[in-house]
Design a protein around this motif. Structure first.
Motif, PDB file in Angstrom:
ATOM      1  N   GLU A 118       0.834  -1.219   0.000  1.00 17.51           N
ATOM      2  CA  GLU A 118       0.000   0.000   0.000  1.00 17.51           C
ATOM      3  C   GLU A 118       0.860   1.257   0.000  1.00 17.51           C
ATOM      4  O   GLU A 118       0.524   2.250  -0.654  1.00 17.51           O
ATOM      5  N   ALA A 119       1.955   1.222   0.735  1.00 18.66           N
ATOM      6  CA  ALA A 119       2.855   2.376   0.782  1.00 18.66           C
ATOM      7  C   ALA A 119       3.434   2.664  -0.596  1.00 18.66           C
ATOM      8  O   ALA A 119       3.553   3.825  -1.012  1.00 18.66           O
ATOM      9  N   ILE A 120       3.796   1.609  -1.334  1.00 18.15           N
ATOM     10  CA  ILE A 120       4.334   1.790  -2.682  1.00 18.15           C
ATOM     11  C   ILE A 120       3.243   2.244  -3.645  1.00 18.15           C
ATOM     12  O   ILE A 120       3.443   3.172  -4.436  1.00 18.15           O
ATOM     13  N   ALA A 121       2.074   1.627  -3.566  1.00 15.18           N
ATOM     14  CA  ALA A 121       0.954   2.001  -4.442  1.00 15.18           C
ATOM     15  C   ALA A 121       0.618   3.482  -4.300  1.00 15.18           C
ATOM     16  O   ALA A 121       0.304   4.168  -5.282  1.00 15.18           O
ATOM     17  N   GLY A 122       0.710   3.996  -3.072  1.00 13.70           N
ATOM     18  CA  GLY A 122       0.373   5.396  -2.812  1.00 13.70           C
ATOM     19  C   GLY A 122       1.315   6.386  -3.467  1.00 13.70           C
ATOM     20  O   GLY A 122       0.966   7.557  -3.640  1.00 13.70           O
ATOM     21  N   GLY A 123       2.509   5.944  -3.848  1.00 15.40           N
ATOM     22  CA  GLY A 123       3.475   6.855  -4.453  1.00 15.40           C
ATOM     23  C   GLY A 123       3.619   6.719  -5.957  1.00 15.40           C
ATOM     24  O   GLY A 123       4.343   7.493  -6.589  1.00 15.40           O
ATOM     25  N   LEU A 124       2.922   5.755  -6.549  1.00 12.54           N
ATOM     26  CA  LEU A 124       3.051   5.538  -7.990  1.00 12.54           C
ATOM     27  C   LEU A 124       2.294   6.595  -8.786  1.00 12.54           C
ATOM     28  O   LEU A 124       1.223   7.044  -8.376  1.00 12.54           O
ATOM     29  N   ASP A 125       2.852   6.965  -9.942  1.00 10.54           N
ATOM     30  CA  ASP A 125       2.153   7.926 -10.801  1.00 10.54           C
ATOM     31  C   ASP A 125       1.392   7.207 -11.919  1.00 10.54           C
ATOM     32  O   ASP A 125       1.091   7.788 -12.954  1.00 10.54           O
ATOM     33  N   PHE A 126       1.091   5.931 -11.697  1.00 10.16           N
ATOM     34  CA  PHE A 126       0.247   5.153 -12.616  1.00 10.16           C
ATOM     35  C   PHE A 126      -0.554   4.160 -11.781  1.00 10.16           C
ATOM     36  O   PHE A 126      -0.214   3.877 -10.629  1.00 10.16           O
ATOM     37  N   ARG A 127      -1.596   3.627 -12.352  1.00  9.06           N
ATOM     38  CA  ARG A 127      -2.453   2.674 -11.650  1.00  9.06           C
ATOM     39  C   ARG A 127      -2.069   1.252 -12.058  1.00  9.06           C
ATOM     40  O   ARG A 127      -1.892   0.964 -13.240  1.00  9.06           O
ATOM     41  N   ALA A 128      -1.951   0.392 -11.087  1.00 10.76           N
ATOM     42  CA  ALA A 128      -1.614  -1.013 -11.360  1.00 10.76           C
ATOM     43  C   ALA A 128      -2.075  -1.863 -10.185  1.00 10.76           C
ATOM     44  O   ALA A 128      -2.209  -1.370  -9.054  1.00 10.76           O
ATOM     45  N   LYS A 129      -2.301  -3.115 -10.446  1.00 13.33           N
ATOM     46  CA  LYS A 129      -2.599  -4.053  -9.361  1.00 13.33           C
ATOM     47  C   LYS A 129      -1.290  -4.346  -8.629  1.00 13.33           C
ATOM     48  O   LYS A 129      -0.267  -4.623  -9.255  1.00 13.33           O
TER      49      LYS A 129
END
Length: 227
Positions: A118-129
């Protein structure tokens, strides 16, 4: 063409000497069986020679990849925990990819896999599973491929350091060769080399041991002192 799958992993999180390397790869879903045919697996299960051979093969096969070398000064000057530092740089590597993945497989460093993901997902500038799991390098071939790129890159960096400093071992605190090198260097120079992570407790223990040894020698008195 299938979905784009990313894998991300690190090598050299624990050593006291040299860089931590983060590698991210993106491979088409249809290319995953080809990784298996090459013999890609968790880098720890492969010999150094086998990893070296696979390095170029993986780069030819994947759609995109990113390598980040984080040297001791960067690791020592981090603001938060090592996990937070890793999350920050995993995000940096993934956001640097030109080919955007649909799924990102992550080797989770946190005891709570979901929190790490979740911490990594929150910093991404694209959407991915996001799929963050322990031992992901042993479960998902894109992560296995990333682990090989990271490990080979770190091993190459260590070999370059050996050309300059001599035998430094693997760089891990548990390696007797590494500890012997650090002790010898400190005795000669009164300090540790610039290739070490000064925030590691290992150095403090070595320094205390050597200083304690010097104090004991100073404190010894010969029989002649009493005559």
């Amino acid at each position: 063409m299938g979905r784009k799958l990313a894998g991300i992993d690190e090598a050299g999180r624990g050593p006291v000497i040299g860089p931590m390397v983060i590698a991210a790869v993106v491979v088409d879903e249809d290319g995953v069986p080809k990784l298996a045919e090459l013999g890609v697996r968790d880098s720890k299960r492969l010999t150094p020679k086998r990893r070296e051979r696979l390095f170029d093969e993986i780069i030819k096969l994947v759609d995109d990849y990113k390598l980040i070398e984080l040297w001791p000064d960067e690791i020592d000057s981090r603001g938060g925990t090592l996990n937070e530092f890793e999350v920050e740089n995993f995000i940096k590597a993934l956001n640097s990819l030109k080919v955007r993945p649909d799924v990102v497989y992550i080797d989770a460093a946190d005891v709570k896999e979901e929190r790490f993901g979740e911490a990594i997902a929150g910093g991404l500038d694209f959407r991915a599973k996001i799929v963050a799991e322990h031992r992901a390098d042993d479960k998902f071939l894109p992560v296995s491929a990333a682990s090989i790129l990271a490990k080979v890159t770190r091993d190459r960096a260590i070999e370059k350091l050996k050309e300059k400093y001599g035998e430094i071992g693997s760089g891990y605190p548990s390696d007797p060769r590494t500890r012997a090198f650090l002790e010898a260097y400190y005795r000669e120079h009164g300090d540790f080399p610039p290739i070490v992570r000064r925030s590691w407790k290992t150095l403090g223990k070595i320094e205390a041991k050597l200083k304690n040894g010097v104090e004991k020698k100073k404190g010894r008195r010969s029989l002649e002192d009493f005559l």
